[in-house]
Design a protein around this motif. Structure first.
Motif, PDB file in Angstrom:
ATOM      1  N   ASN A   9       0.819  -1.208   0.000  1.00  0.00           N
ATOM      2  CA  ASN A   9       0.000   0.000   0.000  1.00  0.00           C
ATOM      3  C   ASN A   9       0.854   1.260   0.000  1.00  0.00           C
ATOM      4  OD1 ASN A   9      -2.410  -1.558   0.181  1.00  0.00           O
ATOM      5  ND2 ASN A   9      -2.065  -1.789   2.372  1.00  0.00           N
ATOM      6  N   THR A  10       1.783   1.361   0.941  1.00  0.00           N
ATOM      7  CA  THR A  10       2.642   2.542   1.035  1.00  0.00           C
ATOM      8  C   THR A  10       4.028   2.144   1.506  1.00  0.00           C
ATOM      9  OG1 THR A  10       1.989   2.984   3.333  1.00  0.00           O
ATOM     10  CG2 THR A  10       0.732   4.119   1.608  1.00  0.00           C
ATOM     11  N   VAL A  11       4.999   2.940   1.093  1.00  0.00           N
ATOM     12  CA  VAL A  11       6.371   2.812   1.572  1.00  0.00           C
ATOM     13  C   VAL A  11       6.783   4.198   2.046  1.00  0.00           C
ATOM     14  CG1 VAL A  11       8.757   2.247   0.997  1.00  0.00           C
ATOM     15  CG2 VAL A  11       6.887   0.953  -0.063  1.00  0.00           C
ATOM     16  N   ASP A  22      12.873   1.968   5.679  1.00  0.00           N
ATOM     17  CA  ASP A  22      11.513   2.247   5.211  1.00  0.00           C
ATOM     18  C   ASP A  22      10.496   1.543   6.092  1.00  0.00           C
ATOM     19  OD1 ASP A  22      12.316   3.752   2.983  1.00  0.00           O
ATOM     20  OD2 ASP A  22      12.413   1.985   1.685  1.00  0.00           O
ATOM     21  N   LYS A  23       9.319   2.141   6.204  1.00  0.00           N
ATOM     22  CA  LYS A  23       8.175   1.484   6.835  1.00  0.00           C
ATOM     23  C   LYS A  23       7.226   1.115   5.704  1.00  0.00           C
ATOM     24  CE  LYS A  23       4.809   1.718  10.512  1.00  0.00           C
ATOM     25  NZ  LYS A  23       4.393   2.462  11.704  1.00  0.00           N
ATOM     26  N   VAL A  24       6.952  -0.171   5.568  1.00  0.00           N
ATOM     27  CA  VAL A  24       6.119  -0.679   4.474  1.00  0.00           C
ATOM     28  C   VAL A  24       4.776  -1.115   5.049  1.00  0.00           C
ATOM     29  CG1 VAL A  24       5.932  -2.374   2.619  1.00  0.00           C
ATOM     30  CG2 VAL A  24       8.186  -1.464   3.255  1.00  0.00           C
ATOM     31  N   ASN A  25       3.707  -0.538   4.534  1.00  0.00           N
ATOM     32  CA  ASN A  25       2.354  -0.950   4.890  1.00  0.00           C
ATOM     33  C   ASN A  25       1.842  -1.792   3.731  1.00  0.00           C
ATOM     34  OD1 ASN A  25      -0.780  -0.436   4.582  1.00  0.00           O
ATOM     35  ND2 ASN A  25      -0.244  -0.293   6.751  1.00  0.00           N
ATOM     36  N   PHE A  26       1.316  -2.990   4.059  1.00  0.00           N
ATOM     37  CA  PHE A  26       0.881  -3.896   3.000  1.00  0.00           C
ATOM     38  C   PHE A  26      -0.284  -4.748   3.480  1.00  0.00           C
ATOM     39  CE2 PHE A  26       4.028  -6.029   5.527  1.00  0.00           C
ATOM     40  CZ  PHE A  26       3.651  -7.362   5.585  1.00  0.00           C
ATOM     41  N   ASP A  27      -0.988  -5.305   2.513  1.00  0.00           N
ATOM     42  CA  ASP A  27      -2.032  -6.282   2.800  1.00  0.00           C
ATOM     43  C   ASP A  27      -1.488  -7.649   2.433  1.00  0.00           C
ATOM     44  OD1 ASP A  27      -3.952  -4.394   3.633  1.00  0.00           O
ATOM     45  OD2 ASP A  27      -4.501  -3.970   1.558  1.00  0.00           O
ATOM     46  N   TYR A  28      -1.748  -8.632   3.318  1.00  0.00           N
ATOM     47  CA  TYR A  28      -1.270  -9.997   3.113  1.00  0.00           C
ATOM     48  C   TYR A  28      -2.456 -10.948   3.198  1.00  0.00           C
ATOM     49  CZ  TYR A  28       1.372 -14.305   3.605  1.00  0.00           C
ATOM     50  OH  TYR A  28       1.878 -15.561   3.408  1.00  0.00           O
ATOM     51  N   LYS A  29      -2.623 -11.759   2.158  1.00  0.00           N
ATOM     52  CA  LYS A  29      -3.733 -12.717   2.107  1.00  0.00           C
ATOM     53  C   LYS A  29      -3.309 -14.014   2.784  1.00  0.00           C
ATOM     54  CE  LYS A  29      -7.065 -14.646  -1.176  1.00  0.00           C
ATOM     55  NZ  LYS A  29      -7.399 -14.740  -2.614  1.00  0.00           N
ATOM     56  N   THR A  30      -3.981 -14.374   3.884  1.00  0.00           N
ATOM     57  CA  THR A  30      -3.645 -15.594   4.619  1.00  0.00           C
ATOM     58  C   THR A  30      -4.078 -16.821   3.818  1.00  0.00           C
ATOM     59  OG1 THR A  30      -5.749 -15.731   5.799  1.00  0.00           O
ATOM     60  CG2 THR A  30      -4.000 -14.375   6.810  1.00  0.00           C
ATOM     61  N   LYS A  31      -3.646 -17.991   4.266  1.00  0.00           N
ATOM     62  CA  LYS A  31      -4.040 -19.222   3.575  1.00  0.00           C
ATOM     63  C   LYS A  31      -5.534 -19.486   3.697  1.00  0.00           C
ATOM     64  CE  LYS A  31      -2.079 -21.857   7.368  1.00  0.00           C
ATOM     65  NZ  LYS A  31      -1.042 -22.785   7.752  1.00  0.00           N
ATOM     66  N   ASP A  32      -6.207 -18.804   4.646  1.00  0.00           N
ATOM     67  CA  ASP A  32      -7.667 -18.898   4.781  1.00  0.00           C
ATOM     68  C   ASP A  32      -8.395 -17.936   3.840  1.00  0.00           C
ATOM     69  OD1 ASP A  32      -7.259 -20.730   6.819  1.00  0.00           O
ATOM     70  OD2 ASP A  32      -7.325 -19.191   8.383  1.00  0.00           O
ATOM     71  N   SER A  39       2.256  -3.842   8.871  1.00  0.00           N
ATOM     72  CA  SER A  39       3.328  -2.868   8.646  1.00  0.00           C
ATOM     73  C   SER A  39       4.634  -3.467   9.148  1.00  0.00           C
ATOM     74  CB  SER A  39       3.055  -1.565   9.399  1.00  0.00           C
ATOM     75  OG  SER A  39       2.006  -0.857   8.799  1.00  0.00           O
ATOM     76  N   ARG A  40       5.698  -3.234   8.401  1.00  0.00           N
ATOM     77  CA  ARG A  40       7.031  -3.706   8.789  1.00  0.00           C
ATOM     78  C   ARG A  40       8.052  -2.636   8.444  1.00  0.00           C
ATOM     79  NH1 ARG A  40       4.108  -6.854  10.668  1.00  0.00           N
ATOM     80  NH2 ARG A  40       4.150  -9.118  10.648  1.00  0.00           N
ATOM     81  N   GLU A  41       9.064  -2.526   9.307  1.00  0.00           N
ATOM     82  CA  GLU A  41      10.204  -1.682   8.987  1.00  0.00           C
ATOM     83  C   GLU A  41      11.243  -2.547   8.288  1.00  0.00           C
ATOM     84  OE1 GLU A  41      11.520   0.253  12.550  1.00  0.00           O
ATOM     85  OE2 GLU A  41       9.678   1.429  12.710  1.00  0.00           O
ATOM     86  N   CYS A  42      11.767  -2.049   7.194  1.00  0.00           N
ATOM     87  CA  CYS A  42      12.739  -2.793   6.396  1.00  0.00           C
ATOM     88  C   CYS A  42      14.002  -1.942   6.235  1.00  0.00           C
ATOM     89  CB  CYS A  42      12.171  -3.127   5.026  1.00  0.00           C
ATOM     90  SG  CYS A  42      10.708  -4.168   5.088  1.00  0.00           S
ATOM     91  N   TYR A  43      15.118  -2.498   6.662  1.00  0.00           N
ATOM     92  CA  TYR A  43      16.407  -1.820   6.610  1.00  0.00           C
ATOM     93  C   TYR A  43      17.144  -2.302   5.362  1.00  0.00           C
ATOM     94  CZ  TYR A  43      20.716   0.170   8.619  1.00  0.00           C
ATOM     95  OH  TYR A  43      21.842   0.907   8.866  1.00  0.00           O
TER      96      TYR A  43
END
Length: 193
Positions: A9-11, A22-32, A39-43
């Motif tokens: 969604n956003t970086v 960076d702080k990455v906001n994303f949508d993740y589709k589970t196996k269900d 959101s995760r910080e990525c170095y």
């Protein structure tokens, strides 16, 4: 990006000083089949390369010793780390990088490093992939004292160890750098030294 279960969604850049955070906001589709927002910080410090220099006749390896601030902040009493020679690729390919790093840091001019694998060391937080190499060395290949580059504020001690001694240093915790432990264990498993 190839994973259909991930929608970025956003970086948002949080820092871009020495490396990029960076702080990455994303949508993740589970196996269900449920979409979760995360959101995760990525170095991002770029990819790197490391090498174990070994001498099968003398039964020795070359390691470096230098101060590492992050380890000092996390219970490493003096911040000094015993490590294999390593460096960032910058704009070089892994082979060019590791040959240059070996000469700058250890003083040994190597010609034919062998790539053994590439690994992500901390994939939950750091984008870096490290290319792992090995190479034989001998005394005739020593062309300088090594020690790193002054302009990179490197102050590296070069130490030749008996190979069996390094395995004991892993047991005692004196060698606690992942890439170094991995390459020393690779050398042991493959009877290089």
């Amino acid at each position: 990006m190839k994973n259909s279960r991930v929608k970025i969604n956003t970086v948002k850049n949080l820092a871009n000083d020495y490396y990029k955070l960076d702080k990455v906001n994303f949508d993740y589709k589970t196996k269900d089949g449920i979409w979760q927002n995360q959101s995760r910080e990525c170095y991002d410090r770029g990819d790197g390369a490391c090498i174990l220099l070994y001498n099968p006749l003398k039964k020795t390896v070359i390691l470096t010793k230098q101060f590492r601030m992050p380890s000092y902040l996390n219970e490493n009493e003096d911040g000094m780390m015993l490590e294999v020679c390593a460096g960032l690729l910058d704009k070089d390919d892994p082979f060019t990088c590791i040959k240059k790093e070996a000469e700058e840091e250890t003083g040994y001019k190597i010609n034919n490093p062998t790539k053994v694998f590439e690994l992500y060391s901390t994939p939950g937080a750091v984008t870096e992939k490290i290319h792992y190499f090995i190479a034989e060395y001998n005394d005739a290949m020593k062309i300088s004292e090594g020690g790193g580059l002054e302009e990179e504020t490197e102050e590296i001690e070069v130490i030749e160890f008996n190979f069996e001694e390094t395995l004991n240093l892993i047991k005692t915790g004196e060698i606690c750098d992942a890439k170094t432990v991995i390459l020393l264990q690779y050398a042991k498993i493959n009877n290089l030294v």
